[in-house]
Each structure stands twice: as structure tokens, then as C-alpha cells.
Design an enzyme around this catalytic site. Structure first.
Site, PDB file in Angstrom:
ATOM      1  N   ASP A  46      45.708  58.098  38.835  1.00 16.37           N
ATOM      2  CA  ASP A  46      45.186  56.823  38.507  1.00 16.37           C
ATOM      3  C   ASP A  46      43.991  56.541  39.251  1.00 16.37           C
ATOM      4  O   ASP A  46      43.785  55.453  39.365  1.00 16.37           O
ATOM      5  CB  ASP A  46      46.295  55.655  39.136  1.00 16.37           C
ATOM      6  CG  ASP A  46      47.754  55.850  38.322  1.00 16.37           C
ATOM      7  OD1 ASP A  46      47.960  56.873  37.471  1.00 16.37           O
ATOM      8  OD2 ASP A  46      48.448  55.199  38.465  1.00 16.37           O
ATOM      9  N   CYS A  85      51.046  59.681  33.645  1.00 14.44           N
ATOM     10  CA  CYS A  85      51.481  60.862  34.497  1.00 14.44           C
ATOM     11  C   CYS A  85      52.058  61.984  33.909  1.00 14.44           C
ATOM     12  O   CYS A  85      51.497  63.302  34.000  1.00 14.44           O
ATOM     13  CB  CYS A  85      52.074  60.435  35.756  1.00 14.44           C
ATOM     14  SG  CYS A  85      51.379  59.039  36.595  1.00 14.44           S
ATOM     15  N   ARG A  89      49.936  65.892  33.007  1.00 15.32           N
ATOM     16  CA  ARG A  89      50.495  67.053  33.763  1.00 15.32           C
ATOM     17  C   ARG A  89      50.984  68.473  33.110  1.00 15.32           C
ATOM     18  O   ARG A  89      50.734  69.364  33.179  1.00 15.32           O
ATOM     19  CB  ARG A  89      51.402  66.759  34.819  1.00 15.32           C
ATOM     20  CG  ARG A  89      50.841  65.998  35.967  1.00 15.32           C
ATOM     21  CD  ARG A  89      51.784  65.048  36.790  1.00 15.32           C
ATOM     22  NE  ARG A  89      51.012  63.749  37.265  1.00 15.32           N
ATOM     23  CZ  ARG A  89      50.405  63.608  38.119  1.00 15.32           C
ATOM     24  NH1 ARG A  89      50.410  64.552  39.104  1.00 15.32           N
ATOM     25  NH2 ARG A  89      49.242  62.768  38.528  1.00 15.32           N
ATOM     26  N   LYS A 144      52.179  65.752  43.653  1.00  8.51           N
ATOM     27  CA  LYS A 144      53.134  65.244  42.762  1.00  8.51           C
ATOM     28  C   LYS A 144      53.552  66.325  41.701  1.00  8.51           C
ATOM     29  O   LYS A 144      52.413  66.951  41.198  1.00  8.51           O
ATOM     30  CB  LYS A 144      52.473  63.843  42.319  1.00  8.51           C
ATOM     31  CG  LYS A 144      53.242  63.573  41.039  1.00  8.51           C
ATOM     32  CD  LYS A 144      52.556  62.064  40.668  1.00  8.51           C
ATOM     33  CE  LYS A 144      52.898  61.343  39.535  1.00  8.51           C
ATOM     34  NZ  LYS A 144      52.328  59.858  39.432  1.00  8.51           N
ATOM     35  N   HIS A 146      56.136  65.881  38.895  1.00  9.09           N
ATOM     36  CA  HIS A 146      56.442  65.077  37.565  1.00  9.09           C
ATOM     37  C   HIS A 146      56.770  65.727  36.352  1.00  9.09           C
ATOM     38  O   HIS A 146      56.528  65.094  35.412  1.00  9.09           O
ATOM     39  CB  HIS A 146      55.577  63.934  37.740  1.00  9.09           C
ATOM     40  CG  HIS A 146      55.947  62.688  37.058  1.00  9.09           C
ATOM     41  ND1 HIS A 146      55.049  61.563  37.211  1.00  9.09           N
ATOM     42  CD2 HIS A 146      57.037  62.175  36.747  1.00  9.09           C
ATOM     43  CE1 HIS A 146      56.053  60.489  36.820  1.00  9.09           C
ATOM     44  NE2 HIS A 146      57.108  61.005  36.525  1.00  9.09           N
ATOM     45  N   HIS A 243      47.692  56.482  43.345  1.00 10.71           N
ATOM     46  CA  HIS A 243      48.761  55.859  42.488  1.00 10.71           C
ATOM     47  C   HIS A 243      49.649  54.555  43.491  1.00 10.71           C
ATOM     48  O   HIS A 243      49.858  54.913  44.667  1.00 10.71           O
ATOM     49  CB  HIS A 243      49.718  56.942  42.145  1.00 10.71           C
ATOM     50  CG  HIS A 243      50.912  56.403  41.299  1.00 10.71           C
ATOM     51  ND1 HIS A 243      51.880  55.694  41.556  1.00 10.71           N
ATOM     52  CD2 HIS A 243      50.943  56.603  39.895  1.00 10.71           C
ATOM     53  CE1 HIS A 243      52.586  55.427  40.314  1.00 10.71           C
ATOM     54  NE2 HIS A 243      52.327  56.103  39.438  1.00 10.71           N
TER      55      HIS A 243
HETATM   56 MG    MG Z   1      48.794  58.619  37.036  1.00 12.24          MG
END
Ligand code: MG
Length: 470
Positions: A46, A85, A89, A144, A146, A243
């Protein structure tokens, strides 16, 4: 010294200077065909287009990223491949628009994975980690993930030898009585976040101590670089910050001129400096391609806790430029030509570029959506223009071709329940109008027609994967 010896010495000095300069000019040496270059991806969460000093932020100090941009190639037109997100990814690691893996919003589905989601990155997808590992690379994921928490979708199932990080976003699994971090001040949450920290799939801390994450990720990255210095290696460091909820370590908290958001970004800048220093110290700077970028634009509905897209319109969640155009810096001293480029590129280009640097071919039978950026990075060549599709979920909302961008649908990142449909589409000239304010569709029918036909050709051949976010 006689006059002629002085002249000879001067000539020698000039010759030596010229030779030194030539050996210094990046890009003049082609890459050795048998060498496998290391790949490092530093992925912020972000972080907006306008949030770094080298992208014009007036009060966030980012000296390490600014130096990286000076020594490397800074893109003015670098895109993530999705608006939020999870899909981005999937796109980064597969080199494919997320619709192909099913890792995007479809009708009735969520926009990202949640702790109780059943889906994840399908095992049938071939990730960059899997491809590089097959070429002899050591692979590590930090940060992260995700992309799923179930069998087949986790980091160790998707090509990573080792992993340290969070399974999903840092604002998931709310519980009372836990540290909240900083979120939009108007609506302080009563609950904190019970997100766990995992090492190789096992919980080692819950809730994760978020104020320490950037520092611990960085230390882990430096350890990995030192341990694998004989190479080749692939390090994917997907930061948790900035984030929301925002956290910073005591060393950075309260230090920036841009509040806690600036503190978190300045800590990321420190982290980047540590990693580039570790590469230099290990003698790997000229053998390692480093990409710094962000997953999507700033989370504007978080008020001052969210970042800035600078001149660009809207932010995270939208297909306006602010949602998907992000900082993009590529660094490999001695090889990547230093400078600034306005040629468009995207996170989709990482996969084919990395495979070329591994001296390997991309996986057979898989449709990749990006292209090898080597001619641009190492020789400063212009690449032919090609369409870039701005997906929101499984729908093409907009398309860029050359300097023009057409919007078929528009919808603000958050808060506008339904998209607005545009027929004829809106048309913007991005270099003249980076903020997308002046619709020029009526005056430029040929440019619009070219984009419409590129979108039709794309739609006709894309095969959507099984939806994973239901
Ligand atoms: Mg993001």
C-alpha cells in the site's frame, strides 16, 4: 620532467581515465551467458506513487531508496498488475494476470483472501520461485504471503525453500485487548489483530509483534544473503508496512515529519539500505538484480494513515492510475543503466526478466503476460508498445496502449457500490494528463479504436481459472 614526458604522462592519464570510464559505463558489457544472477524483490504494501523522496514526497525522507534510484533505473510508469493485495501477489509470482489463476474477485466473491477463505494459489500454477529453484536457485519468502493458508498454496508448497512472515494482511483476525497500531483516527478500532508470525508454516508468535516486523524481516534477509552468497538465490521480501494498522520500531516511531505513516516508510527505507549494503559487502551488488516496488496504490480511505498517489487519481482498489501505478526501481550496479525511464513496465515483467537472468527459459505451455525487460534495463533500448490491462477483479476496467488509456468502467477504490459504465469509453493522454481529468475520446477516435480492439483480442483468448476468492 621534460615537456614530452609530461605530454606522454598526460596522454596515459587520459587513456587510463577513458578505460576506467568505459569499464564503468553500465550496460556496455553484455551479461555473461553462463552467469546466473541473483534476484531480490522488495515489495511494499500500500505504498503510493507519491510516497518516496525520489517520487516527489516533500516530507518523507528516503535517502537509501533515493540512492538506489540514482544508481539504478527509476520507472515513472511502473504498474502493479492488480488493484488489491491478493491478486497482485498472484500476478507477481506467476507472471500472469490474476484472472488466469482465479486469484481475483469474481461475481459474489471477496476481493482478497481472508483467514476463513477456502481458496488459494492453485498448486497447478508455476511460480517464479518454482521456476528459479528448478534452475538451481535457493529461494526464500519473507513477509506477507496472502496467497492461501491451505495445503498446496503456502510458501513451501509454491517453490520457497524457507519462509518467515504473516499468512495474510496485518488487519485480519480482530480480537479485543490486542495492540491496535495506527488506523484512521476518526474510527479507532476497539480490537487489535491476532495475525500470527509463521516460520516455515509453523506459528512462532501470535499475535505477531508488528512493531518489530520490518526490523526482523530485514535481519532475516541479510542472514539469507550472507548464507547463500555463493548463489544463485531468489529473495522475495514482501513487507507488511505501510499497510494499516501502522507500526514502527522504537528507533523510527515519532521520527518522521509525516506521522506514523512516514515513520513506517522511513523504516522501509532503512531496510532497503541494509539489504543493499549486505549485497555490496558480500560482493554481490553486480550479480544481483533488485526490484523495489509496491503491491498497489495508497489506501486513501484511511485518511492520514494512508499514503499518497501524488498527481495520480484515486488509490488502492481502483483502476485509475493512483490504484495501480506505483514506484518501481531496478538496481544492479554495472549492468542496469542508471537513469529515469518513462517506458511502461509492470510487475508481470518480473517473471520473464528473472528467467532470462537465470539463463533459463520460461515454463513451457504457460501463458505469461509480461516480457523480458533486459533490452531496456541493460542497453537502454525502447521496447515496442503493448497493451496493459487494468483489471478490477475479473473485469477489464481500462487499458493503456502507448500514451493513451481508455476506461470502459470506472469505480473509486472504496465506497462507490457499482461501477460506472462508459460507452464510448473515456480516453486520457497520460503524459499530458497524468491525473486523468480531460476526456479526449471524441477528438481521438483512432487511438480509442486501437485500444478497443486490443481489449477485444485479449478477452477472446483469456481463460479464467477456477475462482479462489469465493
Ligand atoms: Mg496492499
Amino acid at each position: 620532467m621534460t615537456h614530452s614526458t609530461i605530454l606522454t604522462s598526460l596522454r596515459n592519464i587520459r587513456l587510463l581515465t577513458l578505460m576506467a570510464l568505459l569499464s564503468w559505463v553500465p550496460g556496455v558489457h553484455s551479461l555473461a551467458a553462463d552467469e546466473q544472477f541473483n534476484i531480490v524483490v522488495l515489495f511494499a504494501d500500500d505504498l503510493g506513487y507519491g510516497d518516496l523522496g525520489c517520487y516527489g514526497h516533500p516530507s518523507i525522507r528516503t535517502p537509501h531508496l533515493d540512492r538506489m534510484a540514482t544508481e539504478g533505473l527509476r520507472f515513472t510508469d511502473f504498474y502493479s498488475a492488480a488493484e488489491v493485495c491478493t491478486p497482485i501477489r498472484a500476478a507477481l509470482l506467476t507472471g500472469r494476470y490474476p484472472i488466469r489463476s482465479g486469484m481475483c474477485e469474481t461475481s459474489g466473491a471477496r476481493r482478497v483472501l481472508f483467514p476463513n477463505s477456502k481458496g488459494g494459489l492453485p498448486p497447478s500454477e508455476i511460480t517464479l520461485a518454482e521456476s528459479l529453484r528448478a534452475s538451481g536457485y535457493a529461494t526464500m519468502h519473507i513477509g506477507k504471503w496472502h496467497l492461501g493458508i491451505h495445503d498446496g498454496s503456502r510458501p513451501l508448497d509454491q517453490g520457497f525453500d524457507s519462509s518467515l512472515g504473516l499468512p495474510y494482511s496485518n488487519d485480519m483476525d480482530a480480537r479485543p485487548g490486542l495492540p491496535t497500531g495506527s488506523t484512521k483516527s476518526a474510527t479507532p478500532p476497539a480490537d487489535g489483530w491476532n495475525v500470527p508470525l509463521l516460520r516455515d508454516g509453523k506459528v512462532i508468535e501470535q499475535p505477531a509483534d508488528q512493531a518489530t516486523l520490518t526490523k526482523r524481516y530485514t535481519e532475516e534477509a541479510v542472514r539469507f544473503i550472507r548464507a547463500k552468497k555463493s548463489g544463485p538465490f531468489f529473495l522475495y521480501l514482501a513487507h507488511t508496512m505501510p499497510h494499516v494498522p501502522l507500526f514502527a520500531s522504537p528507533q523510527f516511531k515519532g521520527q518522521s515529519r509525516r506521522g506514523i505513516f512516514g515513520d513506517a516508510v522511513e523504516e522501509l527505507d532503512w531496510s532497503t539500505g541494509e539489504i543493499l549494503s549486505a549485497l555490496r559487502a558480500a560482493g554481490l551488488a553486480e550479480k544481483t538484480l533488485v526490484l523495489f516496488t509496491s503491491d498497489n496504490g495508497p489506501w486513501l480511505t484511511q485518511g492520514a494513515q494512508g499514503g499518497s498517489a501524488g498527481l495520480l487519481r484515486d488509490g488502492k482498489g481502483s483502476t485509475w492510475e493512483g490504484g495501480m501505478r506505483v514506484p518501481g526501481i531496478v538496481w544492479m550496479p554495472g549492468h542496469v543503466r542508471p537513469g529515469v525511464t518513462s517506458q511502461p513496465a509492470s510487475a508481470l515483467d518480473l517473471f520473464p526478466t528473472a528467467m532470462a537472468l537465470a539463463g533459463a527459459s520460461s515454463p513451457a505451455g504457460v501463458t505469461l503476460d509480461g516480457r523480458d525487460l533486459a533490452p531496456l534495463l541493460f542497453d537502454g533500448k525502447s521496447l515496442p508498445s503493448r497493451p496493459f490491462f487494468y483489471y478490477r477483479g475479473d473485469q477489464v476496467f481500462a487499458c493503456r496502449l502507448g500514451e493513451w488509456k481508455a476506461h470502459f468502467r470506472t469505480q473509486t477504490g472504496y465506497g462507490q457500490p457499482k461501477p460506472e459504465l462508459h460507452d464510448p469509453p473515456l480516453l486520457f493522454h497520460l503524459p499530458h494528463d497524468p491525473s486523468e481529468r480531460f476526456n479526449l475520446a471524441a477528438e481521438n477516435p483512432a487511438a480509442l479504436a486501437e485500444i478497443i480492439s486490443a481489449v477485444e483480442r485479449h478477452r477472446a483468448v483469456v481463460i479464467p481459472g477456477d475462482p479462489q476468492l469465493k
